[in-house]
Design a protein around this motif. Structure first.
Motif, mmCIF file in Angstrom:
data_model
loop_
_atom_site.group_PDB
_atom_site.id
_atom_site.type_symbol
_atom_site.label_atom_id
_atom_site.label_comp_id
_atom_site.label_asym_id
_atom_site.label_seq_id
_atom_site.Cartn_x
_atom_site.Cartn_y
_atom_site.Cartn_z
ATOM 1 N N LYS A 1 0.837 -1.192 0.000
ATOM 2 C CA LYS A 1 0.000 0.000 0.000
ATOM 3 C C LYS A 1 0.879 1.253 0.000
ATOM 4 O O LYS A 1 1.805 1.377 0.805
ATOM 5 C CB LYS A 1 -0.904 -0.001 1.246
ATOM 6 N N HIS A 2 0.602 2.176 -0.937
ATOM 7 C CA HIS A 2 1.308 3.450 -1.012
ATOM 8 C C HIS A 2 0.314 4.599 -0.829
ATOM 9 O O HIS A 2 -0.786 4.565 -1.384
ATOM 10 C CB HIS A 2 1.991 3.629 -2.374
ATOM 11 N N TYR A 3 0.720 5.609 -0.076
ATOM 12 C CA TYR A 3 -0.058 6.832 0.054
ATOM 13 C C TYR A 3 0.613 7.948 -0.742
ATOM 14 O O TYR A 3 1.842 8.000 -0.839
ATOM 15 C CB TYR A 3 -0.186 7.250 1.515
ATOM 16 N N PHE A 4 -0.186 8.844 -1.295
ATOM 17 C CA PHE A 4 0.292 10.022 -2.028
ATOM 18 C C PHE A 4 1.039 9.643 -3.313
ATOM 19 O O PHE A 4 2.064 10.231 -3.647
ATOM 20 C CB PHE A 4 1.160 10.909 -1.132
ATOM 21 N N VAL A 5 0.515 8.664 -4.005
ATOM 22 C CA VAL A 5 1.025 8.299 -5.327
ATOM 23 C C VAL A 5 -0.132 8.395 -6.314
ATOM 24 O O VAL A 5 -1.142 7.703 -6.160
ATOM 25 C CB VAL A 5 1.618 6.878 -5.351
ATOM 26 N N GLY A 6 0.003 9.274 -7.305
ATOM 27 C CA GLY A 6 -1.023 9.409 -8.326
ATOM 28 C C GLY A 6 -2.374 9.845 -7.810
ATOM 29 O O GLY A 6 -3.407 9.564 -8.430
ATOM 30 N N ASN A 7 -2.387 10.568 -6.698
ATOM 31 C CA ASN A 7 -3.667 10.967 -6.092
ATOM 32 C C ASN A 7 -4.073 12.401 -6.433
ATOM 33 O O ASN A 7 -5.077 12.890 -5.928
ATOM 34 C CB ASN A 7 -3.609 10.806 -4.567
ATOM 35 N N HIS A 8 -3.296 13.064 -7.293
ATOM 36 C CA HIS A 8 -3.657 14.415 -7.743
ATOM 37 C C HIS A 8 -3.446 14.527 -9.244
ATOM 38 O O HIS A 8 -2.743 13.711 -9.855
ATOM 39 C CB HIS A 8 -2.797 15.467 -7.032
ATOM 40 N N HIS A 9 -4.066 15.553 -9.824
ATOM 41 C CA HIS A 9 -3.877 15.843 -11.241
ATOM 42 C C HIS A 9 -2.940 17.040 -11.385
ATOM 43 O O HIS A 9 -2.792 17.850 -10.464
ATOM 44 C CB HIS A 9 -5.214 16.141 -11.912
ATOM 45 N N LEU A 10 -2.336 17.160 -12.545
ATOM 46 C CA LEU A 10 -1.353 18.209 -12.780
ATOM 47 C C LEU A 10 -1.908 19.604 -12.523
ATOM 48 O O LEU A 10 -1.187 20.501 -12.095
ATOM 49 C CB LEU A 10 -0.820 18.121 -14.214
ATOM 50 N N GLU A 11 -3.172 19.807 -12.796
ATOM 51 C CA GLU A 11 -3.761 21.130 -12.634
ATOM 52 C C GLU A 11 -4.258 21.395 -11.212
ATOM 53 O O GLU A 11 -4.754 22.482 -10.925
ATOM 54 C CB GLU A 11 -4.897 21.314 -13.632
ATOM 55 N N ASP A 12 -4.120 20.410 -10.328
ATOM 56 C CA ASP A 12 -4.501 20.613 -8.928
ATOM 57 C C ASP A 12 -3.433 21.439 -8.208
ATOM 58 O O ASP A 12 -2.228 21.233 -8.434
ATOM 59 C CB ASP A 12 -4.643 19.272 -8.192
ATOM 60 N N TYR A 13 -3.882 22.332 -7.351
ATOM 61 C CA TYR A 13 -2.925 23.065 -6.520
ATOM 62 C C TYR A 13 -2.555 22.208 -5.320
ATOM 63 O O TYR A 13 -3.420 21.681 -4.625
ATOM 64 C CB TYR A 13 -3.520 24.389 -6.045
ATOM 65 N N TYR A 14 -1.260 22.060 -5.088
ATOM 66 C CA TYR A 14 -0.792 21.288 -3.935
ATOM 67 C C TYR A 14 0.549 21.862 -3.505
ATOM 68 O O TYR A 14 1.354 22.286 -4.328
ATOM 69 C CB TYR A 14 -0.646 19.809 -4.284
ATOM 70 N N SER A 15 0.785 21.878 -2.188
ATOM 71 C CA SER A 15 1.985 22.518 -1.659
ATOM 72 C C SER A 15 2.601 21.664 -0.557
ATOM 73 O O SER A 15 1.975 20.718 -0.057
ATOM 74 C CB SER A 15 1.634 23.899 -1.084
ATOM 75 N N SER B 1 3.081 22.632 2.419
ATOM 76 C CA SER B 1 2.273 22.854 3.618
ATOM 77 C C SER B 1 1.067 21.921 3.647
ATOM 78 O O SER B 1 0.728 21.349 4.699
ATOM 79 C CB SER B 1 1.820 24.307 3.672
ATOM 80 N N MET B 2 0.415 21.751 2.511
ATOM 81 C CA MET B 2 -0.722 20.833 2.433
ATOM 82 C C MET B 2 -0.261 19.399 2.651
ATOM 83 O O MET B 2 -0.945 18.603 3.313
ATOM 84 C CB MET B 2 -1.417 20.988 1.079
ATOM 85 N N TYR B 3 0.902 19.066 2.111
ATOM 86 C CA TYR B 3 1.446 17.723 2.298
ATOM 87 C C TYR B 3 1.732 17.462 3.772
ATOM 88 O O TYR B 3 1.423 16.387 4.298
ATOM 89 C CB TYR B 3 2.726 17.571 1.475
ATOM 90 N N GLU B 4 2.316 18.442 4.449
ATOM 91 C CA GLU B 4 2.590 18.305 5.887
ATOM 92 C C GLU B 4 1.318 17.941 6.646
ATOM 93 O O GLU B 4 1.292 16.987 7.442
ATOM 94 C CB GLU B 4 3.173 19.613 6.434
#
Length: 317
Positions: A67-81, A83-86
């Motif tokens: 099981k992997h978390y945070f792999v392929g869970n967003h799209h290129l046009e999504d805003y992510y930082s 700080s959000m990852y933290e």
């Protein structure tokens, strides 16, 4: 720079870090199997579902095995930082305790090469306001219409202190600082406190490294394999989104220059190899400044497992 550990907690976050191409994925699969725990991805580009080849995302078989978390869970046009990852990782660790462990308490496994993402989880990140959609769209449009040099000069006037240290070739860093300046009426610098935050878990950092020539050879071979696996076609699919910061990434920007007719395909591939080697050296310089990292060759799996067991048991005693 050492992590702030809360010694009263038996929880341990194992952080596997190291330069691109060193072999983090293979080792972490072995560790996850050994300790019966999932893997928390700390690669800022592997979170995007559209670019698995160029970001060396774990294979379908690896993702099915562990099981992997945070792999392929967003799209290129999504805003992510960062700080959000933290916040997302802390929430995951708090709400989803692993079933594995070594008898010394629950352990979590995080792995990646994105320096800012790793530091955000281990040390915390400044509480900088979230940029509203209107400001973000305005700055995105201005970057496209006016170009990066004009925005760099604007930052010089609005926040000379941050201008002095910002990477002036990185549009995301420059634009984000300007977004904060315009949205809040304050300098970006005023929000940067660099205060380390305490964590309710112990942090155990394991660094992976290989002899330099070995790393160079692995990087060159990996780029060739990526091209054989379809990196060119993947880059062509996302070419219309080239303005996004997520694609200001080694492997894509070189091929975009090939599509523009600036370089031949052979030259673009050689540039990918050279820029990846350059990024690898930058990662090592960053990681080597942290004297809390315990360094190993990635193929010494039994030695690494024994070290983890020993460290976790000592934390309980």
């Amino acid at each position: 720079m050492k992590p702030l550990n809360v010694e009263s907690s038996n929880n341990t976050l194992i952080v596997i870090l190291g330069p691109t191409g060193v072999g983090k994925t293979e080792l972490c699969i072995r560790l996850a199997d050994s300790f019966h725990i999932p893997i928390i991805n700390a690669d800022s580009r592997q979170i995007f579902s559209e670019i698995p080849i160029g970001t060396a995302t774990p294979t379908k078989e690896q993702l099915e095995r562990v099981k992997h978390y945070f792999v392929g869970n967003h799209h290129l046009e999504d805003y992510y930082s960062a700080s959000m990852y933290e916040q997302d990782v802390l929430k995951l660790i708090t709400n989803h305790p692993p079933t594995g462990g070594t008898g010394g308490g629950p352990i979590h496994l995080m792995s990646g090469g994105s320096m800012m993402y790793i530091d955000a989880v281990c040390y915390g990140i400044d509480d900088i306001p979230t940029v509203d959609d209107e400001t973000r769209e305005t700055m995105k449009r201005r970057l496209k219409e006016e170009g990066l040099p004009a925005l760099v000069e604007e930052l010089r006037g609005l926040d000379p202190e941050h201008y002095a240290i910002v990477d002036k070739q990185n549009p995301r860093r420059v634009v984000h600082a300007l977004e904060i300046c315009h949205m809040t009426g304050k300098t970006y610098t005023s929000f940067r406190t660099n205060t380390k935050k305490e964590r309710p878990f112990r942090i155990l950092k394991i660094g992976l490294n290989r002899p330099r020539e070995e790393l160079y050879n692995r990087i060159n071979q990996r780029v060739d394999q990526m091209m054989a696996d379809g990196l060119l076609e993947e880059a062509r699919r996302v070419f219309p989104l080239r303005h996004l910061n997520a694609l200001n990434t080694v492997g894509y920007k070189e091929l975009f220059n090939y599509f523009d007719g600036i370089w031949s395909l052979d030259e673009a591939v050689e540039r990918i190899k050279g820029n990846t080697r350059r990024y690898m050296r930058k990662q090592l310089t960053w990681f080597k400044r942290d004297d809390s990292v315990h360094w190993f060759h990635p193929e010494n799996v039994d030695e690494i497992i024994a070290f983890i067991n020993q460290e976790i048991q000592q934390n309980v005693l």
